[in-house]
Scaffold this active site. Structure first.
Site, PDB file in Angstrom:
ATOM      1  N   GLU A 248      47.605  76.911 -65.867  1.00  0.00           N
ATOM      2  CA  GLU A 248      48.266  78.116 -65.351  1.00  0.00           C
ATOM      3  C   GLU A 248      49.578  78.347 -66.107  1.00  0.00           C
ATOM      4  O   GLU A 248      49.885  79.458 -66.524  1.00  0.00           O
ATOM      5  CB  GLU A 248      48.543  77.974 -63.846  1.00  0.00           C
ATOM      6  CG  GLU A 248      49.267  79.185 -63.287  1.00  0.00           C
ATOM      7  CD  GLU A 248      49.329  79.203 -61.760  1.00  0.00           C
ATOM      8  OE1 GLU A 248      49.101  78.159 -61.136  1.00  0.00           O
ATOM      9  OE2 GLU A 248      49.620  80.281 -61.213  1.00  0.00           O
ATOM     10  N   SER A 377      58.096  77.479 -59.228  1.00  0.00           N
ATOM     11  CA  SER A 377      59.357  78.182 -59.524  1.00  0.00           C
ATOM     12  C   SER A 377      60.106  77.504 -60.681  1.00  0.00           C
ATOM     13  O   SER A 377      59.812  76.359 -61.049  1.00  0.00           O
ATOM     14  CB  SER A 377      60.245  78.201 -58.277  1.00  0.00           C
ATOM     15  OG  SER A 377      60.633  76.876 -57.973  1.00  0.00           O
ATOM     16  N   GLU A 379      62.994  76.222 -60.637  1.00  0.00           N
ATOM     17  CA  GLU A 379      63.619  74.965 -60.183  1.00  0.00           C
ATOM     18  C   GLU A 379      62.592  73.835 -60.210  1.00  0.00           C
ATOM     19  O   GLU A 379      62.902  72.695 -60.593  1.00  0.00           O
ATOM     20  CB  GLU A 379      64.187  75.107 -58.763  1.00  0.00           C
ATOM     21  CG  GLU A 379      65.403  76.008 -58.639  1.00  0.00           C
ATOM     22  CD  GLU A 379      65.049  77.496 -58.677  1.00  0.00           C
ATOM     23  OE1 GLU A 379      63.854  77.848 -58.584  1.00  0.00           O
ATOM     24  OE2 GLU A 379      65.979  78.315 -58.819  1.00  0.00           O
TER      25      GLU A 379
END
Ligand code: FAD
Length: 396
Positions: A248, A377, A379
């Protein structure tokens, strides 16, 4: 002349002959072609382009021919992609199955699963969605609670998935489920594939403040999934999930190269909107644009290095996180810059058909924020990099 030069020339010629001119233009989101049972074309050219690429096996050029792919080597695939970029060819279809599940099946699927699932995927006949995130399991994916209980020849699935993009339009889902509730959380997860028309599956669209949304929540109520649809081993899903997320991230790190609905040529827009710099603000904008172009170039070179490392059999899992992080952040900065450059002319509003490009830019700018969250994300990518690339210990 390198050994691959004849292939490059043939490919270039084939694309020139077979990619209709209208398929070499920026693609508005509304004109994206998704494979699957609800396949729709907006024009005859789209249908032609889809059919011709499908018949070459070039939806998945580097898959083996026996599974519906084009049988190209990694080098030939890179050439095909670079020639498509050169001509600005639109992606003939977009399919999460091909980007993510397919490569995983090639590596870990049983022979029967490969023969059953890959060819229809490679022909764009089945649209796939990803059932990973749950209401309390996003970044902390291993906390997922959707259960799959063994009962004779089937798993009985109960629970819910959230933020499932395009679930309502999809034919099949690959989903992470909890099969070992007593095991430590990562060790009790399995990967299943399931037909979205199975009794007990229901899909609820999620409305967003912006109105338009591809997000859905999917509910499973005693859904029976044949055991033959378990990918890999029972309770072995976490390793597969990590491998799939790499695919992905790889797909996301290449979005703007070919698959993003719109591509904006920064250099061209710079010349159009800011041909000369007459104020300090103009100079600053031009400097930002040059920095952005240099970053993009550097990113492209790094990605090529990454591809070479992967080809040489090196573990590029952590590097993929860098690629996803850098690319999605760079894209967001680029769209901010494009909006600054075009000023009020960059603002499109819904239904404003005379300002298609501006509308597409506004959507791309908004979408660029979501890409820094989807697939993990920024982070979370930093955490992966800290652990897998820098070898730092887990934060206590
Ligand atoms: C466009 C888009 C498409 C998506 N499509 C799908 C899909 O098809 N299928 C699917 O399963 N999911 C999908 N998702 C969901 C996506 O995977 C999650 O949104 C993502 O993993 C974050 O999870 P969350 O939303 O629960 O946020 P949370 O995990 O609740 O995170 C909230 C905030 O906390 C931060 N944070 C969380 N944990 C940490 C940590 N350990 N260290 C530092 N910061 C942390 C995050 O960075 C974030 O800023 C999609 C999301 C988007 C935006």
């Amino acid at each position: 002349m390198s050994d691959l030069e004849p292939f490059r020339l043939q490919t270039r010629q084939w694309l020139q002959d077979n990619c209709p001119p209208s398929m070499r233009t920026p693609m508005p989101e509304a004109e994206m072609v998704w494979g699957g049972s609800q396949l729709r074309f907006h024009s005859e050219d789209q249908r032609l382009w889809f059919t011709r690429m499908r018949d070459k096996g070039w939806f998945c050029p580097d898959w083996p021919r026996e599974y519906g792919g084009g049988g190209l080597s990694a080098e030939q695939t890179q050439i095909l992609e670079s020639e498509m970029r050169r001509l600005h060819c639109r992606p003939p279809q977009i399919n999460l199955g091909i980007w993510m599940l397919g490569p995983l099946l090639l590596e870990y699927g049983s022979e029967a699963q490969k023969r059953e699932l890959l060819p229809p995927m490679a022909r764009g006949e089945v649209r796939w969605c990803q059932g990973f995130s749950e209401p309390n399991a996003g970044s902390d994916l291993a906390s997922l609670r959707t259960s799959a209980r063994e009962e004779g020849e089937v798993f009985v699935v109960n629970g819910s998935k959230i933020w499932t993009s395009y679930a309502g339009d999809s034919d099949w889902m690959y989903a992470l489920v909890r099969t070992g509730p007593q095991q430590p959380k990562q060790a009790g997860i399995s990967l299943l594939v399931l037909d979205m028309r199975s009794p007990g599956v229901s899909v609820r669209p999620i409305d967003l403040i912006s109105g338009k949304s591809s997000f859905c929540q999917v509910f499973f109520d005693d859904v029976k999934v044949p055991k033959a649809q378990l990918i890999g081993t029972l309770n072995g899903g976490w390793g597969l999930a990590k491998a799939l997320l790499q695919h992905e991230r790889r797909a996301m790190s290449r979005f703007s190269e070919s698959a993003l609905p719109t591509h904006f040529d920064l250099a061209e827009l710079l010349n159009q909107y800011l041909p000369t710099a007459s104020t300090v603000a103009d100079v600053v904008l031009r400097q930002r644009a040059v920095a952005c172009l240099m970053d993009e170039h550097a990113y492209g070179l790094s990605n090529r290095r990454l591809a070479e490392a992967a080809k040489a059999g090196q573990d590029v899992g952590g590097l993929m996180a860098i690629s996803k992080l850098v690319h999605t952040e760079q894209e967001r900065d680029k769209f901010e810059l494009l909006l600054d450059l075009m000023g009020h002319q960059g603002l499109g509003a819904g239904g404003d058909v005379h300002h298609e490009r501006e509308l597409a830019l506004t959507h791309a700018w908004l979408g660029s924020f979501t890409q820094t969250i989807a697939g993990g994300s920024s982070e979370v990518q930093l955490n992966v990099i800290a652990k897998r690339v820098l070898g730092l210990p887990d934060a206590k």
